[in-house]
Design a protein around this motif. Structure first.
Motif, mmCIF file in Angstrom:
data_model
loop_
_atom_site.group_PDB
_atom_site.id
_atom_site.type_symbol
_atom_site.label_atom_id
_atom_site.label_comp_id
_atom_site.label_asym_id
_atom_site.label_seq_id
_atom_site.Cartn_x
_atom_site.Cartn_y
_atom_site.Cartn_z
ATOM 1 N N TYR A 28 0.910 -1.281 -0.051
ATOM 2 C CA TYR A 28 -0.073 0.125 0.043
ATOM 3 C C TYR A 28 0.748 1.482 -0.033
ATOM 4 O O TYR A 28 0.361 2.419 0.103
ATOM 5 C CB TYR A 28 -0.913 0.096 1.336
ATOM 6 N N HIS A 29 2.337 1.115 -0.019
ATOM 7 C CA HIS A 29 3.253 2.148 0.127
ATOM 8 C C HIS A 29 2.852 3.408 -0.741
ATOM 9 O O HIS A 29 2.671 4.721 -0.288
ATOM 10 C CB HIS A 29 4.691 1.736 -0.387
ATOM 11 N N ASP A 30 2.583 2.947 -2.090
ATOM 12 C CA ASP A 30 2.533 4.047 -3.133
ATOM 13 C C ASP A 30 1.158 4.951 -2.902
ATOM 14 O O ASP A 30 0.872 5.945 -3.392
ATOM 15 C CB ASP A 30 2.305 3.518 -4.349
ATOM 16 N N GLN A 31 0.147 4.249 -2.102
ATOM 17 C CA GLN A 31 -1.151 4.979 -2.041
ATOM 18 C C GLN A 31 -1.242 5.576 -0.552
ATOM 19 O O GLN A 31 -2.333 5.727 -0.191
ATOM 20 C CB GLN A 31 -2.456 3.999 -2.173
ATOM 21 N N LYS A 32 -0.114 5.910 0.012
ATOM 22 C CA LYS A 32 0.009 6.383 1.525
ATOM 23 C C LYS A 32 -0.909 7.620 1.656
ATOM 24 O O LYS A 32 -1.713 7.591 2.703
ATOM 25 C CB LYS A 32 1.337 6.483 1.793
ATOM 26 N N ALA A 33 -0.675 8.446 0.828
ATOM 27 C CA ALA A 33 -1.208 9.834 0.963
ATOM 28 C C ALA A 33 -2.812 9.603 0.771
ATOM 29 O O ALA A 33 -3.452 10.188 1.544
ATOM 30 C CB ALA A 33 -0.843 10.744 -0.214
ATOM 31 N N GLU A 34 -3.224 8.722 -0.236
ATOM 32 C CA GLU A 34 -4.813 8.579 -0.573
ATOM 33 C C GLU A 34 -5.223 7.815 0.757
ATOM 34 O O GLU A 34 -6.156 8.141 1.267
ATOM 35 C CB GLU A 34 -4.920 7.714 -1.614
ATOM 36 N N HIS A 35 -4.562 6.976 1.518
ATOM 37 C CA HIS A 35 -5.063 6.181 2.615
ATOM 38 C C HIS A 35 -5.357 7.081 3.816
ATOM 39 O O HIS A 35 -6.218 7.076 4.347
ATOM 40 C CB HIS A 35 -4.023 5.144 2.926
ATOM 41 N N LEU A 36 -4.241 8.278 3.999
ATOM 42 C CA LEU A 36 -4.048 8.955 4.928
ATOM 43 C C LEU A 36 -5.341 9.711 4.851
ATOM 44 O O LEU A 36 -6.091 10.150 5.893
ATOM 45 C CB LEU A 36 -2.993 9.547 5.130
ATOM 46 N N LYS A 37 -5.528 10.244 3.753
ATOM 47 C CA LYS A 37 -6.749 11.165 3.550
ATOM 48 C C LYS A 37 -8.072 10.662 3.688
ATOM 49 O O LYS A 37 -8.858 10.951 4.461
ATOM 50 C CB LYS A 37 -6.777 11.581 1.825
ATOM 51 N N ARG A 38 -8.176 9.349 3.418
ATOM 52 C CA ARG A 38 -9.449 8.490 3.626
ATOM 53 C C ARG A 38 -9.656 8.458 5.049
ATOM 54 O O ARG A 38 -10.819 8.581 5.482
ATOM 55 C CB ARG A 38 -9.230 7.041 2.960
ATOM 56 N N LEU A 39 -8.376 7.846 5.888
ATOM 57 C CA LEU A 39 -8.747 7.860 7.160
ATOM 58 C C LEU A 39 -8.964 9.263 8.002
ATOM 59 O O LEU A 39 -9.667 8.980 8.822
ATOM 60 C CB LEU A 39 -7.406 7.202 7.786
#
Lengths: 117, 117, 117, 117
Positions: A28-39
């Motif tokens: 999931y490393h590349d989607q880190k920014a997106e994941h943090l935004k979702r959370l």
């Protein structure tokens, strides 16, 4: 949509990190920014629930908001799982040996936990 | 929210407020402190998820924590629903008339939304 | 079961049976024909799954059919639950006394079991 | 338990069929007898539900049985999914090329459907 580019979000990861799925850099490393935004959005929903309870909002309206938050969490989990299958599980398959069995069993148990909630 | 009543114990609501399930005092009113405590714990879990993503924790461990948060949200929803059935729905039944049908349909739809997430 | 009443229409139960929610006549009594029709359709879906496995149909297509059957079961459960709330739970509320608490707790536990599957 | 032997059930497949995951022989092939046994048990549960409705069994007891049947279906789906990941998805990873992305996306969508029911 099967590309591994983050949806609509530039990520600051250097290109040379790609392909390294070692201990510290997971699927999931590349989607880190997106994941943090979702959370952070989900965190905002939970704070919204606290406001609703505090302001004595009608029970059913609170339940609707709980369902929305649960759905957002499940959707986050599904994206994480998809990246895990694409990277960690697929890598284990390519490597050969017994690791693929352990990885698939582990992933299936995680899916079972997600389904039971 | 500054009340310090322990969860599950009677709270200091004046007795005359009971039985009044008007706009501002719903079924979950007496459990407000407990509900807020639960929701703050869930908010903490969501922030924990952000830390895990930020620190590149292994995908499966993040999924386990997502399942725990989803379970906590579902458990909160179930408690809210139980209070709603005991107060709002039961009150509508006692009042008689058509309201009970509307209340039961509304509650069933909320349960369906909870089950689908 | 030989009744041919269309689903959702009044069935030929004698009027005096209505309102009697004793041991043998529960909330779902009037919808019996509809419920049995739904369950026979689900039974057909499960037999369809056996055919699919027997004919080596692609795993994902079988999973899609499993989801359809699960959804049909959940939908049946929701209808049963709605009738239970409207009749058994509402009746307990009208009767007064402690029974409503027991009925609500029992219904909530059934909902929790449905949500965890 | 990560072995691909069927749990406690002799299967009639010739050993030379193993490793052939072509069009007609999918990941779940070796567990066919076990899968059919599970599905027949679920079919029996659904017929049990029809008897319960027909005999006016108490709503909550029917709901408990519905939850058991849903759980059995989910458990069957999880086993099928595990075999699919171990065979079809892992094979696509080993083959290389774009197929792994399509397979992972397809599997994730199936998991999403399972979670939403």
């Amino acid at each position: 949509m099967t590309t591994t580019e983050p949806a609509g979000l530039p990520v600051a990861e250097p290109v040379e990190a790609h392909g390294d799925h070692g201990h510290a850099v997971h699927g999931y490393h590349d989607q880190k920014a997106e994941h943090l935004k979702r959370l952070r959005r989900i965190e905002g929903q939970i704070r919204g629930l606290q406001r609703m309870v505090d302001e004595d909002v009608y029970c059913i309206d609170i339940l609707t908001q709980v369902s929305a938050s649960t759905k957002a969490l499940q959707s986050f989990a599904l994206q994480l799982l998809e990246e895990h299958l694409r990277h960690c599980v697929a890598d284990a398959a390519v490597k050969g040996g017994d690791e693929i069995d352990a990885k698939v069993e582990e992933a299936t148990k995680a899916i079972a936990r997600m389904m039971r909630t």
